[in-house]
Structure formats: C-alpha cells, structure tokens
Design a protein around this motif. Structure first.
Motif, mmCIF file in Angstrom:
data_model
loop_
_atom_site.group_PDB
_atom_site.id
_atom_site.type_symbol
_atom_site.label_atom_id
_atom_site.label_comp_id
_atom_site.label_asym_id
_atom_site.label_seq_id
_atom_site.Cartn_x
_atom_site.Cartn_y
_atom_site.Cartn_z
ATOM 1 N N SER A 70 1.012 -1.286 -0.015
ATOM 2 C CA SER A 70 -0.058 -0.067 -0.066
ATOM 3 C C SER A 70 0.890 1.024 -0.088
ATOM 4 O O SER A 70 0.302 2.302 -0.664
ATOM 5 N N VAL A 73 2.039 1.728 -3.549
ATOM 6 C CA VAL A 73 0.590 2.153 -4.600
ATOM 7 C C VAL A 73 0.222 3.416 -4.136
ATOM 8 O O VAL A 73 0.342 4.255 -5.156
ATOM 9 N N TYR A 77 0.951 6.823 -6.963
ATOM 10 C CA TYR A 77 -0.445 7.784 -7.228
ATOM 11 C C TYR A 77 -0.233 9.151 -6.971
ATOM 12 O O TYR A 77 -0.610 10.145 -7.743
ATOM 13 N N HIS A 85 -7.170 8.952 -6.404
ATOM 14 C CA HIS A 85 -6.787 7.516 -6.134
ATOM 15 C C HIS A 85 -5.963 7.240 -5.073
ATOM 16 O O HIS A 85 -6.028 6.053 -4.383
ATOM 17 N N ALA A 89 -7.112 4.748 -2.306
ATOM 18 C CA ALA A 89 -6.339 3.513 -2.172
ATOM 19 C C ALA A 89 -5.822 3.480 -0.498
ATOM 20 O O ALA A 89 -5.439 2.361 0.142
ATOM 21 N N ASN A 92 -8.821 1.875 1.130
ATOM 22 C CA ASN A 92 -8.781 0.333 0.963
ATOM 23 C C ASN A 92 -7.667 -0.217 1.898
ATOM 24 O O ASN A 92 -7.753 -1.347 2.106
ATOM 25 N N TYR A 234 -7.148 -1.613 -6.674
ATOM 26 C CA TYR A 234 -6.061 -1.151 -5.525
ATOM 27 C C TYR A 234 -5.425 -2.366 -4.825
ATOM 28 O O TYR A 234 -4.123 -2.612 -4.456
#
Length: 263
Positions: A70, A73, A77, A85, A89, A92, A234
């Motif tokens: 995470s 990611v 973004y 996003h 994310a 999530n 995600y």
C-alpha cells in the motif's frame, strides 16, 4: 551545481528516512521490552512470551506484505498527481488490513493450543504463552490498523508524525507493563496477561491517534462508504507488490519456528 543538487537531494532523503528508521526500531523493540520486563517475574514468563512472539512475528510479516504494498501504491499515485486515487487506495489499505487482522485473530483463537503443543512446553509456561497469544494475537487487528495508518502517513510525507505516534505507543507499553507487572499504584498484578493487555491497548490507542491525524490532514476519505467499497484494482496492486517483498522473510521465519520447536 550538480554537487549542490545531490547534496540537497541527499539531505531530503535523510530527513524522510531517519524517522522511518526510528519508527521501525521502536516497533521491533516492543517484544524485546516485554520479555525484558517479564524477566523480573519468572523464567516461565520469559519463555512463554519468547515462544508466543514467534507466532506474533509471523502474523506481523503477513500484515507487512499489505502495508508495504500500500505504501508503494499510494506513493505512485501521489507522484502521478492522482490524489483521488491515492486517497481511495489509503481507505482500501485500512480496510484490507482490518480484514486480515480479524482473520489472523480468529486463527490465533482457534489454533493457539495446536501451535503451542509443537513446542512441548511445561504446564505453567504453556498457560502463560496461551494467555499472551489469545490477547495479543487475538487482537492483532490493532497492530494491523496501526501499521497501515503509519504507512499512509509515511507515504504522504508525514514521517515524523508516524514516528512520534510509535514513540508514544512504546511509552504507553512500558508504562502499562510496569503497572501490571509490579502492581504499581493499586493496579492488579497480572504478569504475562497484563503485559499482553498493555501491548494490545497501546497499539489501539496509537491507531486512534494516527487515524485522527489522517482525517485532519484529509489524506484519506472521511466518508464511510470509501472504506466499505473495496476496489480490486488497489488491492491487487498492493498484494502484487507486497507479497513477493516479504515472502523471503516469511519463509526464513517459518524455518526459525521449526528450529525452535525441535530445540
């Protein structure tokens, strides 16, 4: 000019990385501090936490696969200027960490005896280890949420905020250990069980503080539906990056558990 730019870049990297180093050191030292303070109780208590911590560390590595993924990611973004996003994310990431924490907690509740039987412990040591695992392992979701929130803060550049929260968790853990181990200020002497409560409780409080910071800085959504609505895009990216990055450590730690059981 080139030398100056490299110096500035190096200084910026150091400014971001030293809080992360201290935070990781504090996270890893919690089990050591628990064991050290329990050495004033009995050898059985120390042995129990040592054996139980092996299973806890295995769960931590599984959780780290999500938080590490995470972190990458969300940072990607943000680098692409896709803040929406990155925000979704982040939501999530917390949700999937909560789910994994609940699943691991159920596994600890259901299979604690089977795990401990592998080590052929004495009755008293097994009782202490069982209680520690049931509390710290059963409430491992607090740790999962804690490190996930920390990863969100770090990916957005709030490395010092995450470090200070982890420092506060460590201090709360030490204070809680002292109160429950020695029965200070009228607190009950719960030994291993008290240490487990202090560990789980301090992590829960740390998560609450981090989550408030996340909401205050608006780096994650405030709407509940963003946390309930999980997007496969995600999660797939997080797991694709995170699982391979922790697989080596996971297998190594499994081998250490087998060796300890044989000994």
């Amino acid at each position: 000019m080139i030398v100056q730019k490299k110096t500035v870049a190096g200084a910026g990297l150091f400014a971001l990385s030293w809080p992360i180093f201290i935070e990781n050191a504090l996270q890893m030292s919690m089990s050591f501090i628990d064991t050290l303070m329990l050495s004033y109780v009995s050898d059985d208590a120390v042995s129990a936490v040592g054996v139980a911590s092996q299973a806890i560390m295995l769960a931590i590595l599984l959780i780290s696969s999500v938080t590490m993924g995470s972190n990458v990611v969300i940072t990607n973004y943000l680098g692409a200027k896709q803040k929406i996003h990155a925000s979704k994310a982040s939501a999530n990431s917390l949700s999937i960490s909560l789910i994994i924490g609940i699943v691991l907690g159920l596994l600890f509740f259901l299979f604690t005896d089977e795990y401990l039987d592998f080590f052929s412990l004495t009755n008293q040591t097994q009782l202490h280890a069982e209680n520690y695992l049931m509390i710290v392992g059963g409430l491992i979701l607090f740790y999962a949420l804690n490190v996930s929130a920390g990863a969100i803060l770090r990916s957005h550049g709030y490395t010092k905020a995450s470090m200070y929260c982890t420092l506060g968790i460590s201090i709360l853990n030490i204070v809680g250990n002292y109160l429950f181990i020695f029965g200070a200020f009228g607190f009950p002497k719960w030994d291993v069980e008290g240490v487990a409560i202090a560990t789980a409780g301090s992590r829960f409080i740390g998560f609450l503080v981090m989550f408030v910071i996340i909401l205050k800085t608006a780096i994650a959504p405030r709407k509940l539906k963003e946390y309930i609505h999980l997007k496969a895009l995600y999660i797939r990216k997080m797991l694709y990056i995170g699982i391979p990055s922790t697989a080596e450590q996971l297998f190594f730690h499994l081998s250490q558990i087998v060796i300890m059981g044989m000994v």
